[in-house]
Design a protein around this motif. Structure first.
Motif, PDB file in Angstrom:
ATOM      1  N   SER A  80       0.974  -1.197   0.132  1.00  9.84           N
ATOM      2  CA  SER A  80      -0.180  -0.119  -0.138  1.00  9.84           C
ATOM      3  C   SER A  80       0.844   1.319   0.000  1.00  9.84           C
ATOM      4  O   SER A  80       0.520   2.203  -0.648  1.00  9.84           O
ATOM      5  N   SER A  81       2.102   1.400   0.780  1.00 13.41           N
ATOM      6  CA  SER A  81       2.804   2.434   0.778  1.00 13.41           C
ATOM      7  C   SER A  81       3.374   2.694  -0.639  1.00 13.41           C
ATOM      8  O   SER A  81       3.742   3.835  -0.823  1.00 13.41           O
ATOM      9  N   GLN A  82       3.643   1.703  -1.268  1.00 18.22           N
ATOM     10  CA  GLN A  82       4.271   2.041  -2.731  1.00 18.22           C
ATOM     11  C   GLN A  82       3.035   2.237  -3.776  1.00 18.22           C
ATOM     12  O   GLN A  82       3.484   2.010  -4.998  1.00 18.22           O
ATOM     13  N   PHE A  83       1.823   1.823  -3.205  1.00 13.87           N
ATOM     14  CA  PHE A  83       0.782   1.982  -4.405  1.00 13.87           C
ATOM     15  C   PHE A  83       0.913   0.898  -5.485  1.00 13.87           C
ATOM     16  O   PHE A  83       0.791   0.979  -6.443  1.00 13.87           O
ATOM     17  N   LYS A  84       1.290  -0.499  -5.086  1.00  9.26           N
ATOM     18  CA  LYS A  84       1.502  -1.479  -5.940  1.00  9.26           C
ATOM     19  C   LYS A  84       0.688  -2.641  -5.624  1.00  9.26           C
ATOM     20  O   LYS A  84       0.325  -2.937  -4.469  1.00  9.26           O
ATOM     21  N   GLY A  85      -0.106  -3.307  -6.506  1.00  9.72           N
ATOM     22  CA  GLY A  85      -0.674  -4.236  -6.528  1.00  9.72           C
ATOM     23  C   GLY A  85      -0.775  -5.172  -7.493  1.00  9.72           C
ATOM     24  O   GLY A  85      -0.757  -4.894  -8.752  1.00  9.72           O
ATOM     25  N   LEU A  86      -0.654  -6.685  -7.241  1.00  7.84           N
ATOM     26  CA  LEU A  86      -0.940  -7.689  -8.204  1.00  7.84           C
ATOM     27  C   LEU A  86      -1.860  -8.523  -8.174  1.00  7.84           C
ATOM     28  O   LEU A  86      -1.743  -9.216  -6.983  1.00  7.84           O
ATOM     29  N   CYS A  87      -3.022  -8.672  -8.891  1.00  5.33           N
ATOM     30  CA  CYS A  87      -3.670  -9.589  -8.670  1.00  5.33           C
ATOM     31  C   CYS A  87      -3.743 -10.895  -9.604  1.00  5.33           C
ATOM     32  O   CYS A  87      -3.955 -10.681 -10.953  1.00  5.33           O
ATOM     33  N   LEU A  88      -3.376 -12.030  -9.250  1.00  7.96           N
ATOM     34  CA  LEU A  88      -3.275 -13.240  -9.952  1.00  7.96           C
ATOM     35  C   LEU A  88      -4.545 -13.976 -10.171  1.00  7.96           C
ATOM     36  O   LEU A  88      -5.128 -14.225  -8.990  1.00  7.96           O
ATOM     37  N   SER A  89      -4.879 -14.601 -11.115  1.00  9.91           N
ATOM     38  CA  SER A  89      -6.127 -15.284 -11.286  1.00  9.91           C
ATOM     39  C   SER A  89      -5.783 -16.748 -11.682  1.00  9.91           C
ATOM     40  O   SER A  89      -4.687 -17.017 -12.741  1.00  9.91           O
ATOM     41  N   GLY A  90      -6.321 -17.658 -11.100  1.00  8.51           N
ATOM     42  CA  GLY A  90      -5.957 -19.166 -11.566  1.00  8.51           C
ATOM     43  C   GLY A  90      -6.765 -20.109 -10.645  1.00  8.51           C
ATOM     44  O   GLY A  90      -8.041 -19.875 -10.411  1.00  8.51           O
ATOM     45  N   LYS A  91      -6.145 -21.180 -10.310  1.00 10.80           N
ATOM     46  CA  LYS A  91      -6.616 -22.076  -9.674  1.00 10.80           C
ATOM     47  C   LYS A  91      -5.731 -22.936  -8.441  1.00 10.80           C
ATOM     48  O   LYS A  91      -4.710 -22.624  -8.612  1.00 10.80           O
ATOM     49  N   VAL A  92      -6.380 -23.575  -7.554  1.00 11.61           N
ATOM     50  CA  VAL A  92      -5.848 -24.001  -6.504  1.00 11.61           C
ATOM     51  C   VAL A  92      -5.972 -25.424  -6.512  1.00 11.61           C
ATOM     52  O   VAL A  92      -6.740 -25.959  -6.804  1.00 11.61           O
ATOM     53  N   ILE A  93      -4.609 -26.190  -6.347  1.00 10.56           N
ATOM     54  CA  ILE A  93      -4.417 -27.628  -6.172  1.00 10.56           C
ATOM     55  C   ILE A  93      -3.949 -27.820  -4.712  1.00 10.56           C
ATOM     56  O   ILE A  93      -3.228 -27.214  -4.167  1.00 10.56           O
ATOM     57  N   VAL A  94      -4.819 -28.656  -4.022  1.00 11.36           N
ATOM     58  CA  VAL A  94      -4.535 -29.130  -2.853  1.00 11.36           C
ATOM     59  C   VAL A  94      -3.596 -30.062  -2.621  1.00 11.36           C
ATOM     60  O   VAL A  94      -4.004 -31.296  -2.921  1.00 11.36           O
ATOM     61  N   HIS A  95      -2.602 -30.167  -2.145  1.00 18.11           N
ATOM     62  CA  HIS A  95      -1.550 -31.012  -2.032  1.00 18.11           C
ATOM     63  C   HIS A  95      -1.440 -31.922  -0.692  1.00 18.11           C
ATOM     64  O   HIS A  95      -1.042 -31.249   0.205  1.00 18.11           O
ATOM     65  N   HIS A  96      -1.451 -33.567  -0.757  1.00 18.28           N
ATOM     66  CA  HIS A  96      -1.209 -34.108   0.519  1.00 18.28           C
ATOM     67  C   HIS A  96      -0.037 -34.994   0.423  1.00 18.28           C
ATOM     68  O   HIS A  96       0.423 -35.828   1.346  1.00 18.28           O
ATOM     69  N   GLU A  97       0.507 -34.966  -0.689  1.00 20.27           N
ATOM     70  CA  GLU A  97       1.820 -35.703  -1.105  1.00 20.27           C
ATOM     71  C   GLU A  97       2.931 -35.456  -0.094  1.00 20.27           C
ATOM     72  O   GLU A  97       3.262 -34.242   0.081  1.00 20.27           O
ATOM     73  N   PRO A  98       3.787 -36.126   0.342  1.00 18.03           N
ATOM     74  CA  PRO A  98       4.938 -36.090   1.088  1.00 18.03           C
ATOM     75  C   PRO A  98       5.848 -35.044   0.646  1.00 18.03           C
ATOM     76  O   PRO A  98       6.471 -34.234   1.342  1.00 18.03           O
ATOM     77  N   GLU A  99       6.173 -35.056  -0.663  1.00 21.33           N
ATOM     78  CA  GLU A  99       7.165 -34.353  -1.275  1.00 21.33           C
ATOM     79  C   GLU A  99       6.830 -32.710  -1.066  1.00 21.33           C
ATOM     80  O   GLU A  99       7.821 -31.965  -0.901  1.00 21.33           O
ATOM     81  N   TYR A 100       5.379 -32.336  -1.204  1.00 19.79           N
ATOM     82  CA  TYR A 100       5.021 -30.894  -0.759  1.00 19.79           C
ATOM     83  C   TYR A 100       5.270 -30.962   0.686  1.00 19.79           C
ATOM     84  O   TYR A 100       5.601 -29.681   1.153  1.00 19.79           O
ATOM     85  N   LYS A 101       4.666 -31.634   1.400  1.00 17.50           N
ATOM     86  CA  LYS A 101       4.475 -31.534   2.958  1.00 17.50           C
ATOM     87  C   LYS A 101       6.104 -31.281   3.443  1.00 17.50           C
ATOM     88  O   LYS A 101       6.215 -30.579   4.386  1.00 17.50           O
ATOM     89  N   GLU A 102       6.807 -32.075   2.901  1.00 13.12           N
ATOM     90  CA  GLU A 102       8.167 -32.122   3.568  1.00 13.12           C
ATOM     91  C   GLU A 102       8.845 -30.696   3.038  1.00 13.12           C
ATOM     92  O   GLU A 102       9.751 -30.482   3.873  1.00 13.12           O
ATOM     93  N   LEU A 103       8.805 -30.298   1.726  1.00 18.73           N
ATOM     94  CA  LEU A 103       9.289 -29.209   1.315  1.00 18.73           C
ATOM     95  C   LEU A 103       8.916 -28.126   2.039  1.00 18.73           C
ATOM     96  O   LEU A 103       9.908 -26.888   2.676  1.00 18.73           O
ATOM     97  N   LEU A 104       7.831 -27.642   2.429  1.00 20.65           N
ATOM     98  CA  LEU A 104       7.429 -26.654   3.381  1.00 20.65           C
ATOM     99  C   LEU A 104       7.415 -26.690   4.800  1.00 20.65           C
ATOM    100  O   LEU A 104       7.225 -25.618   5.546  1.00 20.65           O
ATOM    101  N   TRP A 105       7.643 -27.873   5.376  1.00 19.40           N
ATOM    102  CA  TRP A 105       7.665 -28.123   6.679  1.00 19.40           C
ATOM    103  C   TRP A 105       8.784 -27.308   7.514  1.00 19.40           C
ATOM    104  O   TRP A 105       9.727 -27.198   6.944  1.00 19.40           O
TER     105      TRP A 105
END
Lengths: 160, 160
Positions: A80-105
């Motif tokens: 807000s202080s720089q008056f910048k915004g980016l709205c990305l449109s798309g879709k969400v995939i919900v991951h339960h696979e270990p490779e994703y869960k371990e990566l972000l743990w």
């Protein structure tokens, strides 16, 4: 097809990447089961260029439950202080696979997920953009497909 | 019906009002004509309690055009450093009446609206909430209708 970037294009793309990579947070927009738009603030530090973004969250939370029924989403980054915004449109995939869960743990996550990295209430949302609209002091406009893919080779974690 | 507030209810309501009244900005969520959720950051300093909020904006802007086709919207107030968020759900009314446009007009607005207060590109969005979900370190939950109406007598401008 190779896009010919002008210097202004390159500067804008670089500013938008900085906005996203340094944000630390994003607002995720989704549609609930009553057809109403809704927003949640989420931690968001894993990015694959501007194209895709990973978010660790609780499977049981309302927005995940709604996103499993309707994958359409947007991801909004702003300064807000720089008056910048980016709205990305798309879709969400919900991951339960270990490779994703371990990566972000991360250390300390046991606080939120007592069963650890295999906790069923722990999941990773992958938001994939198919378009993007930016608002900056220099002007507003839409990102091209090439700009969305620019440098989007692999997921990396960024420090806000 | 008079709701019996506990001390914890009153404290939470007071914290949520402070979040909204001191925010200065909000994120408005809407659904575009392709059925996709979208978000824009807006100035938001006029409030009637937690129930209704006024936003001055350009009639020609994309989110106003979409909100004229689908009034469903949400308004999200957040303070990331305090881990507080409030997502209000409701609808948007687009006002072109002089009483609204004059109320929100500020010196210097000619920069955005060359024709002055009667400029057709200048309009006022009124967001009216019918429900609200809060996220705070003390817990999450839904606002009651009484809480949404608490102290919501007239529109006032607040300093962020």
């Amino acid at each position: 097809m190779i896009q010919q970037y002008t210097e202004a294009d390159r500067k804008r793309l670089s500013e938008l990447k900085e906005l996203v990579f340094k944000s630390g947070f994003a607002d995720i927009g989704f549609i609930d089961s009553m057809g109403r738009p809704s927003i949640r603030r989420v931690f968001c530090t894993w990015h694959r260029g501007l194209k895709a973004h990973l978010i660790s969250t609780n499977t049981s939370s309302l927005h995940v439950q709604e996103l499993m029924k309707n994958e359409k989403a947007c991801l909004y980054f702003e300064n807000s202080s720089q008056f910048k915004g980016l709205c990305l449109s798309g879709k969400v995939i919900v991951h339960h696979e270990p490779e994703y869960k371990e990566l972000l743990w991360e250390e300390g996550n046991e606080k939120y997920y007592p069963q650890g990295v295999t906790d069923e209430d722990y999941c990773v949302l992958e938001f994939v953009a198919d378009s993007g609209r930016y608002y900056m002091s220099l002007g507003k406009g839409d990102l091209t497909a090439e700009e969305l893919e620019d440098g989007a080779t692999e997921f990396k974690q960024y420090q806000a």
